[in-house]
Design a protein around this motif. Structure first.
Motif, mmCIF file in Angstrom:
data_model
loop_
_atom_site.group_PDB
_atom_site.id
_atom_site.type_symbol
_atom_site.label_atom_id
_atom_site.label_comp_id
_atom_site.label_asym_id
_atom_site.label_seq_id
_atom_site.Cartn_x
_atom_site.Cartn_y
_atom_site.Cartn_z
ATOM 1 N N ALA A 1 0.819 -1.217 0.000
ATOM 2 C CA ALA A 1 0.000 0.000 0.000
ATOM 3 C C ALA A 1 0.853 1.267 0.000
ATOM 4 O O ALA A 1 0.421 2.319 -0.502
ATOM 5 C CB ALA A 1 -0.921 -0.010 1.218
ATOM 6 N N LEU A 2 2.059 1.154 0.565
ATOM 7 C CA LEU A 2 2.921 2.338 0.655
ATOM 8 C C LEU A 2 3.826 2.523 -0.564
ATOM 9 O O LEU A 2 4.384 3.593 -0.761
ATOM 10 C CB LEU A 2 3.810 2.233 1.908
ATOM 11 C CG LEU A 2 3.116 2.372 3.260
ATOM 12 C CD1 LEU A 2 4.129 2.194 4.377
ATOM 13 C CD2 LEU A 2 2.439 3.746 3.374
ATOM 14 N N ARG A 3 3.935 1.502 -1.367
ATOM 15 C CA ARG A 3 4.889 1.563 -2.473
ATOM 16 C C ARG A 3 4.615 2.681 -3.478
ATOM 17 O O ARG A 3 5.543 3.367 -3.911
ATOM 18 C CB ARG A 3 4.942 0.209 -3.190
ATOM 19 C CG ARG A 3 5.584 -0.880 -2.342
ATOM 20 C CD ARG A 3 5.588 -2.223 -3.074
ATOM 21 N NE ARG A 3 5.901 -3.304 -2.142
ATOM 22 C CZ ARG A 3 5.924 -4.585 -2.473
ATOM 23 N NH1 ARG A 3 5.661 -4.949 -3.735
ATOM 24 N NH2 ARG A 3 6.203 -5.510 -1.578
ATOM 25 N N PRO A 4 3.359 2.931 -3.876
ATOM 26 C CA PRO A 4 3.120 4.046 -4.809
ATOM 27 C C PRO A 4 3.515 5.400 -4.222
ATOM 28 O O PRO A 4 4.072 6.249 -4.916
ATOM 29 C CB PRO A 4 1.610 3.976 -5.067
ATOM 30 C CG PRO A 4 1.253 2.558 -4.776
ATOM 31 C CD PRO A 4 2.132 2.145 -3.644
ATOM 32 N N VAL A 5 3.229 5.595 -2.942
ATOM 33 C CA VAL A 5 3.590 6.857 -2.284
ATOM 34 C C VAL A 5 5.106 7.002 -2.224
ATOM 35 O O VAL A 5 5.668 8.061 -2.528
ATOM 36 C CB VAL A 5 2.994 6.923 -0.861
ATOM 37 C CG1 VAL A 5 3.432 8.210 -0.162
ATOM 38 C CG2 VAL A 5 1.482 6.820 -0.914
ATOM 39 N N LEU A 6 5.775 5.930 -1.837
ATOM 40 C CA LEU A 6 7.237 5.953 -1.760
ATOM 41 C C LEU A 6 7.848 6.138 -3.144
ATOM 42 O O LEU A 6 8.886 6.805 -3.287
ATOM 43 C CB LEU A 6 7.753 4.662 -1.121
ATOM 44 C CG LEU A 6 7.422 4.468 0.356
ATOM 45 C CD1 LEU A 6 7.916 3.100 0.831
ATOM 46 C CD2 LEU A 6 8.045 5.570 1.205
ATOM 47 N N ALA A 7 7.221 5.567 -4.160
ATOM 48 C CA ALA A 7 7.720 5.726 -5.533
ATOM 49 C C ALA A 7 7.673 7.189 -5.953
ATOM 50 O O ALA A 7 8.605 7.698 -6.589
ATOM 51 C CB ALA A 7 6.898 4.867 -6.489
ATOM 52 N N LEU A 8 6.590 7.881 -5.583
ATOM 53 C CA LEU A 8 6.467 9.305 -5.902
ATOM 54 C C LEU A 8 7.537 10.116 -5.173
ATOM 55 O O LEU A 8 8.170 11.016 -5.761
ATOM 56 C CB LEU A 8 5.075 9.801 -5.527
ATOM 57 C CG LEU A 8 4.796 11.292 -5.790
ATOM 58 C CD1 LEU A 8 4.943 11.600 -7.272
ATOM 59 C CD2 LEU A 8 3.406 11.671 -5.284
ATOM 60 N N ILE A 9 7.755 9.794 -3.900
ATOM 61 C CA ILE A 9 8.784 10.488 -3.116
ATOM 62 C C ILE A 9 10.172 10.236 -3.705
ATOM 63 O O ILE A 9 10.994 11.162 -3.841
ATOM 64 C CB ILE A 9 8.728 10.032 -1.642
ATOM 65 C CG1 ILE A 9 7.422 10.474 -0.992
ATOM 66 C CG2 ILE A 9 9.919 10.578 -0.863
ATOM 67 C CD1 ILE A 9 7.199 9.922 0.397
ATOM 68 N N GLU A 10 10.434 8.987 -4.071
ATOM 69 C CA GLU A 10 11.726 8.636 -4.669
ATOM 70 C C GLU A 10 11.928 9.364 -5.998
ATOM 71 O O GLU A 10 13.033 9.818 -6.303
ATOM 72 C CB GLU A 10 11.804 7.124 -4.896
ATOM 73 C CG GLU A 10 11.922 6.300 -3.627
ATOM 74 C CD GLU A 10 13.311 6.380 -3.012
ATOM 75 O OE1 GLU A 10 14.263 6.762 -3.711
ATOM 76 O OE2 GLU A 10 13.434 6.058 -1.819
#
Length: 252
Positions: A163-172
């Motif tokens: 669930a957190l991967r899309p958010v982390l991808a945007l941050i990255e």
């Protein structure tokens, strides 16, 4: 670093710490155009000449008992080589010449800027942004050439909850494109700040009451700037190695 100060009509002092960073035509006066030879051009050229003298002419004899210039060149070579190997691994050593060139150019540009009446080219964002963008574009292209679409895995944190991967991808992704900004501002900002502080203390040196304190402060700041000149070159270079490592091994 020029140290001009002038007295006002009421006896006060006027000095402009940022005047030392003004880009001026080297010959004549007028506006600075795209092809105008300026003080920046001169000191960039001198930095390149200094690197060539040290790394080419200074090591041309390849003596068993090295001269001073050969010793310094060998120390610099070993220092950067070890840095590249430690950070990027054996795969990154083929890019050592590029990283070595970056390090030596920034070191000499920084140290030449400490000569009185010189011009510090690395205090200008126009210079450091070009250096940072060259690194950014190089490692980005290299990442796609080496890994293809797999380079995008750099932005996908597979170890995080789904669930957190899309958010982390945007941050990255955002942090990746901010790299050239922070890479360039860190170098130029630190160099500019130190030179401006020295200029401020130099302006107060004209006041007899605080002149001894001002001279001591200038001496201390100058010593600190010598350290900063090397540290900022090291920081710029090791960050380049980190970005290169990401291009070669993008998987989290």
């Amino acid at each position: 670093m020029a140290t001009e100060s002038a007295e006002t009509a009421d006896g006060g002092l006027v000095f402009h710490p940022m005047d030392q960073f003004i880009v001026k035509p080297l010959f004549g006066h007028g506006e600075v155009g795209m092809f105008t030879i300026t003080n920046v051009t001169l000191w960039l050229f001198l930095a390149i000449v200094a690197v060539v003298l040290m790394m080419v002419l200074g090591t041309s004899k390849r003596a068993i008992v090295p001269s001073r210039s050969q010793s310094v060149a060998e120390l610099a070579y070993g220092f950067v080589y070890k840095m590249v190997e430690d950070v990027t691994g054996k795969d990154g050593l083929k890019y050592f010449p590029y990283i070595m060139t970056l390090f030596m150019f920034i070191v000499f540009a920084n140290f030449l800027g400490l000569i009185p009446m010189s011009f510090t080219t690395t205090s200008h964002f126009a210079v450091t942004v070009v250096l940072a963008l060259s690194v950014f574009l190089t490692v980005t292209v290299l990442g796609f050439v080496k890994n293809g679409a797999g380079f995008l895995s750099l932005f996908w944190v597979s170890s995080a909850p789904l669930a957190l991967r899309p958010v982390l991808a945007l941050i990255e992704l955002i942090s990746y494109f901010v790299r050239p900004v922070s890479h360039s501002i860190r170098l130029a900002g630190n160099v500019m700040a130190g030179h401006a502080v020295i200029k401020v203390f130099a302006g107060f040196a004209a006041i007899a009451a605080i002149s001894p304190i001002s001279v001591l402060a200038i001496t201390a700041m100058y010593g600190l700037e010598i350290l900063v000149a090397f540290i900022q070159a090291y920081v710029f270079t090791i960050l380049t190695c980190v970005y290169l490592k990401d291009a070669l091994h993008p998987h989290h």
